[in-house]
Design an enzyme around this catalytic site. Sequence first.
Site, short mmCIF file in Angstrom:
data_model
loop_
_atom_site.label_atom_id
_atom_site.label_comp_id
_atom_site.label_asym_id
_atom_site.label_seq_id
_atom_site.Cartn_x
_atom_site.Cartn_y
_atom_site.Cartn_z
N SER A 34 0.88 -1.14 0.08
CA SER A 34 -0.11 0.04 0.01
C SER A 34 0.96 1.20 0.09
O SER A 34 0.43 2.25 -0.24
CB SER A 34 -0.98 -0.04 1.35
OG SER A 34 -0.25 -0.12 2.55
N ASP A 330 -2.33 8.59 7.79
CA ASP A 330 -2.96 7.43 8.60
C ASP A 330 -2.52 6.65 9.51
O ASP A 330 -1.28 6.83 9.96
CB ASP A 330 -4.16 6.81 7.65
CG ASP A 330 -3.28 5.89 6.72
OD1 ASP A 330 -2.24 5.48 7.06
OD2 ASP A 330 -3.87 5.21 5.91
N HIS A 333 0.57 4.89 7.06
CA HIS A 333 1.07 5.36 5.91
C HIS A 333 1.29 6.99 6.09
O HIS A 333 0.95 7.82 6.71
CB HIS A 333 0.22 5.56 4.65
CG HIS A 333 -0.25 4.04 4.36
ND1 HIS A 333 -1.80 3.72 4.80
CD2 HIS A 333 0.44 2.95 3.90
CE1 HIS A 333 -1.80 2.31 4.71
NE2 HIS A 333 -0.70 1.86 3.82
#
Length: 365
Positions: A34, A330, A333
């Site tokens: 991600s 977040d 990340h």
Amino acid sequence: MGWPRIAFRASLFLAMVAICIARKVPACFVFGDSLVDSGNNNYLVSLAKANYNPNGIDFGGPTGRFTNGRTVADILDEELGFEGYTPPYLAPTTVWPVIQEGVNYGSGASGILKSTGTMFGGRIYFGAQIDNFAGTRQEIISHIGEPAALELLGQSLFSVTIGSNDLINNYLLPVVSVVEQVLVSPEVFIDSMISSYMLQLTCCLQRLYDMGARKILVVNMGPIGCIPFERDTDSASGNSCADRPNQMARMFNVRLEDLVSQLRSTLQGSIIVYADVYRTVVDVIENYASYGFDNANSSCCSITGNHGGLLPCGPPSVVCSDRSKYIFWDSYHPSDAANSVIAKRLMDGGPDDIRPMNIRQLADL
Ligand SMILES: *[C@@H]1O[C@H](CO)[C@@H](O)[C@H](O)[C@H]1NC(C)=O
């Protein structure tokens, strides 16, 4: 008689100018989790998705990127002179001729190990990302032929950013860990994970090399103990980074760099670059003020938790007022602002950040 010659010289000159200002790297092929997914998981049945607000708030809207703006891969695209960002493999528009400028195979929640991230549902693990690249390569060959395709791939930048989920969403998960950590010590787990990674990475890099890749960037594991999720779930962390996950990341990185050095000598003609993002990110966290940040420990997009690290960023979250002041977007990340610092260090950093050369030097070869 003289005119055609002058015209020829003039056009030769113009062609040379065009070559000089053309991009040094014709295409980027991005592999990872991600940290670099640019929208692949949008096409999967997966809980690991970011294609909803307020993700992408500084990108013009949600795209599937797990950040407020650009990923490190996006910023490298800009630095290397691409007009757009490397598109996700699964997007229906990622077909010829778009693919000759590269493809992003990254997938949120994915890992080196096939089983990593099972609880999130759909995701594409590292080995399957390489399979997908093999398909792209065939498509390129079918349009320009093998010699031209090999020329293109040999100059392209291949980047690999994967491994964090094998720890975070596996061994370090609070639910799993209670049982598993009693049975398996960090050393044993890391050892088996790295042995598996070694096999996978050796095999995957060998496959990339056999398919024509020469310029390869391997990004090491960041200080995962410093992400808001670990700060909030690791009871021993207090107000600092969680020690145990960071220790495991460092163990992992030592073995990773050894492996990269080995591969560099066995894969003749390859240039495999090792990026010590762990060091870069720790530096940014420790000296956050000097980088223009005022928050180094909490999620900008948060719902709950001391560090906003307990739930994913989503519509019910509250977004911090100045996103450029937060290192973390977040629970997991980095923000666009932090990604910018990381990308700049990959481009122009010294040997402490990236070795044996930085991306600018790699691109110039
Ligand atoms: C986050 O960092 C700031 C600045 O060092 C500190 O004052 C604050 O207590 C930390 N917050 C938490 C919840 O750890």
